[in-house]
Design a protein around this motif. Structure first.
Motif, PDB file in Angstrom:
ATOM      1  N   MET B 427       5.352  13.607   8.500  1.00 42.34           N
ATOM      2  CA  MET B 427       4.444  13.231   9.597  1.00 42.34           C
ATOM      3  C   MET B 427       3.450  14.357   9.871  1.00 42.34           C
ATOM      4  O   MET B 427       2.279  14.114  10.179  1.00 42.34           O
ATOM      5  N   LYS B 428       3.939  15.556   9.757  1.00 44.92           N
ATOM      6  CA  LYS B 428       3.066  16.715   9.990  1.00 44.92           C
ATOM      7  C   LYS B 428       1.922  16.720   8.978  1.00 44.92           C
ATOM      8  O   LYS B 428       0.754  16.927   9.320  1.00 44.92           O
ATOM      9  N   ALA B 429       2.290  16.457   7.724  1.00 48.71           N
ATOM     10  CA  ALA B 429       1.257  16.404   6.678  1.00 48.71           C
ATOM     11  C   ALA B 429       0.327  15.218   6.909  1.00 48.71           C
ATOM     12  O   ALA B 429      -0.893  15.331   6.738  1.00 48.71           O
ATOM     13  N   ALA B 430       0.920  14.086   7.318  1.00 46.88           N
ATOM     14  CA  ALA B 430       0.106  12.886   7.536  1.00 46.88           C
ATOM     15  C   ALA B 430      -0.930  13.131   8.635  1.00 46.88           C
ATOM     16  O   ALA B 430      -2.065  12.638   8.547  1.00 46.88           O
ATOM     17  N   LYS B 437       3.420  13.097   1.260  1.00 51.26           N
ATOM     18  CA  LYS B 437       4.848  13.298   1.572  1.00 51.26           C
ATOM     19  C   LYS B 437       5.481  12.018   2.110  1.00 51.26           C
ATOM     20  O   LYS B 437       6.634  11.729   1.831  1.00 51.26           O
ATOM     21  N   LEU B 438       4.720  11.283   2.892  1.00 53.71           N
ATOM     22  CA  LEU B 438       5.229   9.985   3.361  1.00 53.71           C
ATOM     23  C   LEU B 438       5.435   9.050   2.176  1.00 53.71           C
ATOM     24  O   LEU B 438       6.419   8.316   2.104  1.00 53.71           O
ATOM     25  N   ALA B 439       4.512   9.093   1.239  1.00 49.05           N
ATOM     26  CA  ALA B 439       4.622   8.229   0.055  1.00 49.05           C
ATOM     27  C   ALA B 439       5.862   8.582  -0.758  1.00 49.05           C
ATOM     28  O   ALA B 439       6.525   7.701  -1.317  1.00 49.05           O
ATOM     29  N   ALA B 468       2.017   4.355   3.192  1.00 49.60           N
ATOM     30  CA  ALA B 468       1.781   5.470   2.265  1.00 49.60           C
ATOM     31  C   ALA B 468       2.229   5.104   0.846  1.00 49.60           C
ATOM     32  O   ALA B 468       1.637   5.565  -0.136  1.00 49.60           O
ATOM     33  N   GLY B 469       3.260   4.282   0.760  1.00 48.13           N
ATOM     34  CA  GLY B 469       3.754   3.896  -0.573  1.00 48.13           C
ATOM     35  C   GLY B 469       3.228   2.555  -1.027  1.00 48.13           C
ATOM     36  O   GLY B 469       3.782   1.942  -1.941  1.00 48.13           O
ATOM     37  N   GLU B 470       2.160   2.088  -0.387  1.00 44.54           N
ATOM     38  CA  GLU B 470       1.680   0.727  -0.644  1.00 44.54           C
ATOM     39  C   GLU B 470       1.295   0.500  -2.104  1.00 44.54           C
ATOM     40  O   GLU B 470       1.531  -0.569  -2.664  1.00 44.54           O
TER      41      GLU B 470
END
Lengths: 182, 782
Positions: B427-430, B437-439, B468-470
């Motif tokens: 979340m921090k990176a997002a 990172k979420l992906a 993110a992983g869509e």
């Protein structure tokens, strides 16, 4: 200081909860006091990096200085060998748990029953349940977790702490052996 | 087997014997037997009929209890603290309490399959009649119901014959459940025996369900070349109306497919499924599509793709109705076991229900008539799809970034996550615009959504991960071989000898749910590794789906490059959860067809045969549900060990052998009656592995059996040592326990192993004709 509550929030243990290790020196003292301690190291010790060192490296340092026999769980025995350290044994986590509840087991090194088991680096829920099995069915065994998360089923546990404090705690535990030896 | 009730009424009868008036005779059933095999010792076994066998197993594989918490909270005497030597207010101690909870779990699991079977059977009998024949494989299957024959001692031939079988298993589950009441069993081992009984009857229930639906619906009949069908989010044509079916009981889905076909809509609508209903849809309808395992429920509903959501029973998220409302997709619930609080519209005209759902008068409807479900779902999908425009609730990237800035880094999401995923870091990176990172979390996430409920600022964390992983999600296009059902008798004949002698190194059944520790990839890797090693690999349920979600360098999925035939080096999808009975059935048929052991109500002997000779291992890498618990316990009683992934440790106890206790590993030599040491083969009956690597080495080890020939043991040892060296980086330390004679030692490893044997003070032993049953010892002829 984070409150001593389980790391996984829903894992509520019941009435008997681990004493909180407020100072790392307590761990050193308990190891020194124990007649035949054992250190169980799970696979996350290889994945967990602490200040450019791996958790496994710190555990090897501790095991050497405190002269504690080590059991490597899962598949990580080779990681010890790569570091020129031969653990006293390697076996699945449930196997070492199962042997520790047997008061007649002659120990990982054949030197008799263990009276103190230290755990580190297992998945939280595996360590949780194995410590619970020991709490209920190994009445003569004390357990300590060296992880930075609170494990109420242990006899003694650190509270949930930051990585920075964790490293510091482990450093102090190890250093105390340098000073006093076993 | 056919039976019918007979009533004879005679008003007046004048005979030589005398005058008879108002005679009434009633025979509850007359059975026309076609099965000539003599009846074995335990037909329709009671709770205690197989207790002696259970206690033999439990003597060797003692329970190691791992209580989840210290208390019992089942009654109002409690809560009771059971720590240490304490007993509860009812007198129970901790070990018995743990077994009791396991029994409850297994009863739930067994009841779920059996309830499913009863519903399905009643529906099929109503539709096709009692006398509809049970053809599950034509001439290729003469033993059509191995579990039922073994347990009940009957040979079912028609749908109607299955009713008596279900009567029995329902009775047993009721008795078993009653045992869990306060004030019944006090012994943990008796609870454990009953756990095994629950598992056994569960397998009967599963078999009834699957052979009934195979016969009546024309599912693949033991077909090694069953169709390859589409699997994955990316295979759905979103331009078409999409009906999503979730659950395990295919009856309403078949209502949909039939209505669609009968009314000229075949090909106009996408019918897809999540969890085992999806497997069974594709067994019936080749255009059907599988989205994925249970853990894809949130992500797929939130994607907005489904236009109509149809829920049946089992493994349906309790919030699926709520989630469907969020994307404005009307919901039809089709099972009396899963009404979701919706009004019963079964007796309303279909068009009125469609209108109400379309206009938003009602968000959903309970419809208990599967044909009506079909009509409503199809009509509704055609009408609602153009209006919905695939409204989704997964946020856009900008929104993810903006909302991620609200994250307080409190760690509550991570602490709620069963996988301990590093969500706060992601979340921090997002928040800085980096969704990588979420992906990365996408493939590790089990899709439970606990993170969202934990978040104090209400971030829809799971949806962020899916967004993110869509790209990965939309690229999910795989092929899976349709569930084939039973294993053919001829396949059993072909592999029986090499399995029993050890030349096929093992049968690995990769089954279970989808809470995998490091994602479904591990399931695919386990399947691929052992199929490449020429093991027989069988799958079912969510694991069968995950095994498909992997492609090699040529872009092929494992089902495309491994054979579907039950033979060395295969990847066999038997089908849905209830198809697990075919895996147990295959092990039973090896004893019956290959070894010619009597099957009829001869449970102990067959289980003893399997334990000592059939190198089969179950792997539930995503051990999750109560059904998985009961399926596993059915395998244990048959002598098949089960490995579970790390989450499986939450089942509260393991059944572990002690390789270091020589006294635990003696069997009778059936030829002489002598007791012979055979080593820890198989070492455990129920066992949690911490990592995939550990599981893979243990699979190879648990395939060893006392009966292995020297050549067979050498082959098995080759795999064990090879995997151990590759994954552990060392030689196994227990190799001496598995070498009976020098001829067991793999030639290529001879020097290395012989050296170890010498160091360990190894002594040669004999290879017996192994059995744990004294009655199997053959008497010398006078």
């Amino acid at each position: 200081m984070v409150a001593a509550e389980p790391w996984q929030t829903a894992e509520v243990p019941g009435p008997k909860k681990a004493l909180v290790v407020t100072k790392p020196e307590i761990v050193t003292a308990m190891i020194k006091k124990a007649k035949h301690p054992i250190l169980v190291v799970g696979h996350k010790a290889v994945e967990t990096e602490l200040n450019k060192k791996k958790l496994i490296d710190l555990m090897i340092e501790l095991a050497k200085k405190a002269k504690i026999p080590v059991v490597a769980t899962a598949h990580i025995v080779s990681e010890f060998h790569k570091r020129k350290y031969k653990p006293a044994g390697f076996m699945p986590a449930v196997d070492i748990g199962n042997r520790l509840v047997d008061a007649e087991w002659s120990g990982i090194d054949g030197k008799g029953p263990h009276d103190l088991a230290l755990f580190v680096g297992l998945p939280y829920y595996m360590e949780w349940t194995i410590l619970s099995g020991l709490k209920h069915f190994a009445p003569n065994l004390k357990t300590i977790t060296l992880d930075n998360v609170y494990h109420p089923h242990a006899s003694w546990s650190f509270p949930n702490t930051s990585v920075k404090d964790w490293v510091e705690n482990l450093r102090v535990i190890i250093e105390k052996f340098e000073e006093g030896g076993k | 087997m056919s039976k019918k009730g007979v009533n004879i009424k005679i008003d007046e009868l004048n005979t030589d014997v005398g005058f008879i008036k108002n005679l009434q005779l009633s025979f509850c059933k007359l059975i026309a037997e076609t099965w000539t095999e003599p009846m074995g010792p335990t037909p329709f076994p009671s709770l205690t009929a197989l207790r002696e066998w259970d206690l033999k197993l439990l003597q060797r594989y003692k329970p190691f209890y791992l209580p989840y918490c210290d208390v019992c909270c089942l009654c109002t005497f409690g809560k009771c603290d059971l720590t240490g030597d304490k007993r509860g207010a009812c007198g129970i101690n901790m070990s018995a309490q743990q077994s009791r909870i396991v029994l409850l779990a297994c009863c739930i699991g067994a009841a779920t399959h059996i309830g499913h079977a009863r519903h399905l059977l009643e529906h099929l009998i109503e539709k096709f009649g009692h006398n509809y024949p049970l053809d599950v494989g034509g001439l290729n299957i003469k033993v059509e119901a191995p579990v039922t024959r073994l347990v009940c001692g009957v040979k079912p031939e028609t749908l109607g014959d299955l009713e008596e079988v279900l009567d029995y298993v329902e009775t047993q589950v009721t008795h078993l459940l009653s045992v869990a009441h306060t004030g019944q069993e006090g012994s943990n081992l008796d609870f454990e025996s009953k756990v095994l009984h629950a598992g056994m009857v569960d397998h009967v229930g599963m078999e009834v369900a699957d052979i009934a639906q195979i016969a009546a619906y024309g599912f693949p009949k033991a077909d090694p070349e069953a169709l390859l069908v589409d699997l994955g989010y990316g295979t759905i044509n979103v331009e078409k109306p999409v009906i999503l079916c979730i659950g395990h009981n295919v009856v309403p889905s078949i209502g949909i497919i039939d209505y669609m076909k009968d009314n000229g809509h075949d090909g106009e609508i996408e019918v897809c499924g999540l969890c085992c209903t999806a497997h069974d849809i594709t067994r019936y309808y080749k255009r059907g599509k599988i989205i994925g395992p249970i853990s894809w429920q949130l992500r797929f509903i939130r994607s907005g793709v489904p236009d109509v959501v149809v829920l049946d029973e089992q493994c349906v998220r309790a919030d699926s109705f709520f989630e469907a409302q969020r994307i404005k997709a009307p919901v039809i619930v089709a099972s009396e076991k899963n009404c979701m609080g919706l009004p019963n519209r079964t007796n309303d005209p279909a068009d009125i229900i469609v209108e109400d759902l379309l206009n938003g008068k009602a968000p959903g409807a309970l419809i208990l008539d599967p044909e009506k479900v079909g009509e409503v779902a199809v009509k509704l999908a055609l009408k609602v799809a153009p209006l919905r425009k695939k409204f989704k609730v997964i946020p856009e990237v900008d929104e993810v970034i903006q909302r991620a800035k609200e994250c307080r880094q409190c760690n509550d999401c991570r602490r709620a996550c069963p996988q301990d995923l590093h969500i706060p870091e992601a979340m921090k990176a997002a928040a800085t615009g980096n969704l990588a990172k979420l992906a990365d979390l996408y493939e590790l996430c089990v899709g439970c959504g606990r993170c969202e409920h934990a978040c104090p600022v209400g971030l829809t964390v799971h949806s962020f991960i899916v967004k993110a992983g869509e790209k990965k999600l939309k690229e999910e296009t795989y092929k899976v071989r349709v569930g084939r059902g039973a294993i053919q008798d001829v396949e059993i004949r072909n592999v029986g000898s090499p399995i029993v002698l050890g030349e096929i190194p093992g049968v690995v059944a990769v089954v279970g749910c989808s809470n995998y520790p490091k994602g479904g990839q591990e399931v695919a890797e386990i399947c691929t590794e052992f199929a490449n090693r020429r093991f027989i690999v069988v799958t079912s349920g969510c694991s069968a789906m995950s095994a498909a979600m992997y492609k090699n360098e040529e872009g092929k999925t494992p089902y495309e490059y491994f054979t579907g035939e039950f033979t060395s080096g295969c990847l066999v999808n038997v089908g849905s959860c209830v198809s697990n009975s075919h895996i147990a059935g295959a092990a039973i048929k090896i004893a019956n067809i290959f070894a010619k052991r009597n099957l009829r109500a001869n449970y102990e002997e067959i289980a003893d045969y399997i334990l000592n000779r059939v190198g089969a291992v179950g792997v539930a890498w995503g051990a999750y549900s109560q059904k998985a618990a009961s399926i596993a316990s059915g395998f244990w009683r048959l002598g098949v060990p089960v490995i579970v992934g790390p989450h499986g440790i939450k089942y509260r106890r393991m059944l572990l052998g002690r390789a270091d206790r020589e006294e635990d590993w003696y069997v009778y030599d059936a030829r002489t009656g002598e007791k012979v040491y055979v080593g820890p083969t198989p070492e455990h009956l129920f066992y949690t592995a911490e990592t995939k690597e550990e599981a893979m080495v243990m699979i190879a080890k648990l395939c060893m059996r006392p009966n292995d020939t020297m050549k067979g043991r050498a082959i098995k040892l080759t795999h064990y040592v090879d995997l151990h060296k590759r994954l552990y980086g060392t030689m196994p330390e227990d190799i001496h326990l598995f070498v009976r004679t020098i001829a067991d030692v793999p030639v290529t490893m001879k020097d290395e192993i012989v050296k170890i044997l010498e160091e360990k003070g190894w002594k040669e032993t004999v290879i017996p004709d192994p059995t744990l049953l004294p009655r199997m010892i053959r008497k010398k002829k006078e």
